[in-house]
Design an enzyme around this catalytic site. Structure first.
Site, mmCIF file in Angstrom:
data_model
loop_
_atom_site.group_PDB
_atom_site.id
_atom_site.type_symbol
_atom_site.label_atom_id
_atom_site.label_comp_id
_atom_site.label_asym_id
_atom_site.label_seq_id
_atom_site.Cartn_x
_atom_site.Cartn_y
_atom_site.Cartn_z
ATOM 1 N N ASP A 141 0.956 -1.131 0.083
ATOM 2 C CA ASP A 141 -0.047 -0.324 0.207
ATOM 3 C C ASP A 141 0.805 1.203 -0.085
ATOM 4 O OD1 ASP A 141 -2.360 1.689 1.297
ATOM 5 O OD2 ASP A 141 -3.123 -0.052 0.829
ATOM 6 N N HIS A 180 -3.207 6.653 3.384
ATOM 7 C CA HIS A 180 -4.471 4.838 2.889
ATOM 8 C C HIS A 180 -3.661 3.728 3.752
ATOM 9 C CE1 HIS A 180 -5.672 1.585 0.541
ATOM 10 N NE2 HIS A 180 -6.768 2.302 0.262
ATOM 11 N N SER A 332 -11.236 -0.846 -0.531
ATOM 12 C CA SER A 332 -10.091 -0.964 0.087
ATOM 13 C C SER A 332 -9.944 -1.412 1.787
ATOM 14 C CB SER A 332 -9.203 0.069 0.010
ATOM 15 O OG SER A 332 -8.651 0.578 -1.189
#
Length: 592
Positions: A141, A180, A332
């Site tokens: 990620d 994120h 996600s």
């Protein structure tokens, strides 16, 4: 004797094929070598196919590809260049180095004050059995804030690696807005029951593989390298909350490499409401869709026959950078929920480390999922991932009768021998036989009588039988391993440019009278160099793609431990991946 056989440059001569043109658009292409050549042959293939302006900017010798930068003014379109490259016998395929993106959507309520995903998958019930501390989870990620108050306990000495940056070791987010990866990691594995912040689905140990940059995008090259690296670190599960770019051979190769290495890849299905995105759509990757807290399909979730299970992905509260918390939505978010459930399953069933079995773990994840009323099959797959069910394990393996006969070295049956296999045990009758109840699969049968023993492996797929012979001698000869030893060492130095990648090779002949084990140690420079160690056991010259054992970590200190039966001759390769400096190679051989 430990002797060098000369320097071996697996990538000797690979360098810039030419300087990229300053005119017009350039395009990065991934070029994979064919199975019948070495990666060094890609250089000459590119020179032949694209004689003007192309340059090699990256290589991966494990997956067997290079990335080249091509000025399109010199070669036509990207499709022209790929077609020309694929006409070369040394090239298996050529494709664009496409970009993948995070799979999140904006949240309408950033102050949502409670979680629902752990309760939705029955994680609290599973925590009574395990919290998954023995499982290693790689989060591919953006960088993960490993100093976060609710994540720092989930990291060991190996924090991860930055594939999207300058190639440094630090996988920390570069910008404050790069959150994120931190959010995703917290969903799967924020520390549970510590009185701080949110609860992750598991307490798995985390590796941060930073393959997406601060913009949220990542190249095919960086993500494929991160997948391969994660598998090489022996990660049990990989989570990829990213997608886009379509099917690529290289990403498929990387996914297959991880699965074949024992690592289960799990990925977000996508947020476009259409078909399942890649990498989730690959055959060896688990695809996760998203539902909300009311068990309805998320409006954004991608769907299709590739979906394996679903999980909560709308308004999910989790960790944010700098000890804060934030709510996000997207597949996600649902992907790490399922990954956390898989981590609990791996822990409960011992599918970690040397016992990794991604196929079995995948089957546990889907077979223990709970169907959701009203959800279409192309959204729910096999249902909602369920932590309590996966820890319980679903259906136990089927058991079968195994008839064991114990004999001596003359073939005579032995009465009163103790026999064990698959968790059951018994004693042979006057005909030298005993029947055990064993689980389906491969089991090891052990028999012992009068201080002597013997073993046999058998694949139990139904009612079957096996004969175990006790040789009349102890299987383990007198003396303990280490009663005799022999040590040999050599010193060398490796240096050169990135593409020179010089290596040294050695051979070692066993010296002890009854060899039983050996340790091969590489002590390299401590100044940021990356050296790797490869070993063959039959004396052939090893390479980075042809070896029996390897130690392949970031840094220059490596170690390989092997058991010996006395027939081995070592071929040893010391390979410089990056940096330079002096090293010491030591072989310690033990005998009985």
């Amino acid at each position: 004797m430990l002797k060098t056989t000369g320097a071996l440059g697996a990538f000797a001569g690979i360098g810039a094929i030419g300087s990229a043109s300053a005119r017009g658009e350039t395009k990065e292409l991934v070029v994979k070598k064919s199975d019948v050549v070495g990666i060094a042959d890609v250089k000459s293939a590119v020179e032949t196919a694209l004689p003007s302006g192309a340059s090699i900017v990256h290589k991966n010798d494990v997956l067997g590809y290079v990335t080249i930068e091509v000025p399109l003014n010199d070669v036509g379109t990207a499709a022209d260049a790929m077609s020309t490259l694929e006409a070369q016998s040394a090239v298996e395929y050529a494709e664009e180095n496409v970009t993948y993106h995070t799979m999140e959507t904006a949240s309408d309520d950033p102050h949502f004050g409670s979680q629902y995903t752990p309760q939705q998958v029955d994680a609290p019930e599973a925590w009574n059995t395990t919290q998954g501390e023995d499982v290693l989870l790689s989060v591919i990620d953006q960088g993960v804030d490993y100093e976060h108050e609710n994540l720092h306990d989930r990291f060991g000495s190996n924090l991860g690696y930055d594939f999207a940056g300058t190639g440094g070791d630090d996988p920390m987010p570069v910008q404050p807005s790069e959150n994120h990866g931190t959010h995703v990691a917290g969903i799967a594995a924020a520390t549970t029951n510590n009185g701080i912040g949110t609860s992750g689905i598991s307490n798995a140990q985390i590796l941060s593989a930073r393959a997406l940059d601060e913009s949220g995008g990542g190249s095919l090259q960086d993500i494929a390298d991160a997948i391969q690296w994660s598998a090489d670190q022996n990660a049990d599960v990989i989570n990829m909350s990213l997608g886009g770019g379509g099917f690529t051979d290289l990403m498929n190769d990387a996914i297959n490499y991880a699965f074949d290495s024992g690592t289960l890849p799990i990925a977000a299905a996508g947020n476009d409401g259409g078909s399942v995105n890649y990498p989730a759509a690959y055959d060896n990757c688990v695809a996760i869709s998203a539902i909300d807290s009311n068990y309805n399909a998320a409006s954004f979730t991608s769907r299709g026959p590739e979906i394996d299970v679903t999980a909560g992905g709308v308004d999910v509260l989790s960790t944010d950078n700098n000890d804060s918390y934030v709510e996000m939505s997207g597949t996600s978010m649902s992907s790490p929920v399922a990954a956390g459930v898989a981590c609990l399953g791996a822990s409960a069933h011992g599918l970690t480390g040397s016992n990794q079995d991604p196929g079995q773990l995948w089957n546990l994840l889907i077979s223990t999922a709970e169907p959701v009323d009203g959800l279409a099959s192309d959204v729910e797959g096999e249902g909602l991932a369920n932590a309590a069910n996966i820890v319980g394990g679903g259906d136990p393996p089927e058991e079968h009768d195994l008839l064991v006969t114990v004999v001596d070295d003359s073939g005579a049956e032995i009465q009163g021998a103790t026999v064990s296999a698959g968790g059951d045990s018994g004693t042979t009758d006057q005909s030298g036989q005993v029947t055990l109840e064993v689980p389906e699969g491969t089991v090891t049968v052990e028999a012992e009588a009068d201080g002597l023993s013997g073993t046999e492996e058998v694949d139990v797929t139904g009612d079957t039988s096996v004969t175990v012979e006790i040789d009349g001698e102890d299987d383990d000869p007198p003396g303990e391993c280490g009663a005799e030893s022999n040590t040999a060492s050599a010193e060398g130095e490796l240096s050169g440019g990135w593409w020179g990648n010089p290596s040294d090779t050695y051979t070692y002949e066993l010296e002890t009278a009854d060899p039983c084990a050996a340790t091969i140690t590489l002590d390299g420079p401590s100044s940021g160099a990356v050296f790797d160690l490869y070993l063959t056991l039959d004396g052939r010259e090893p390479s980075t793609w042809d070896y029996d054992e390897r130690s392949y970590n970031w840094g220059a200190d490596e170690q390989i431990d092997v058991e010996l039966d006395g027939s081995e001759t070592f071929g040893i390769l010391v390979d410089r991946y990056d940096g330079s400096g002096s090293y010491t190679l030591t072989v310690e051989e033990l005998g009985k």
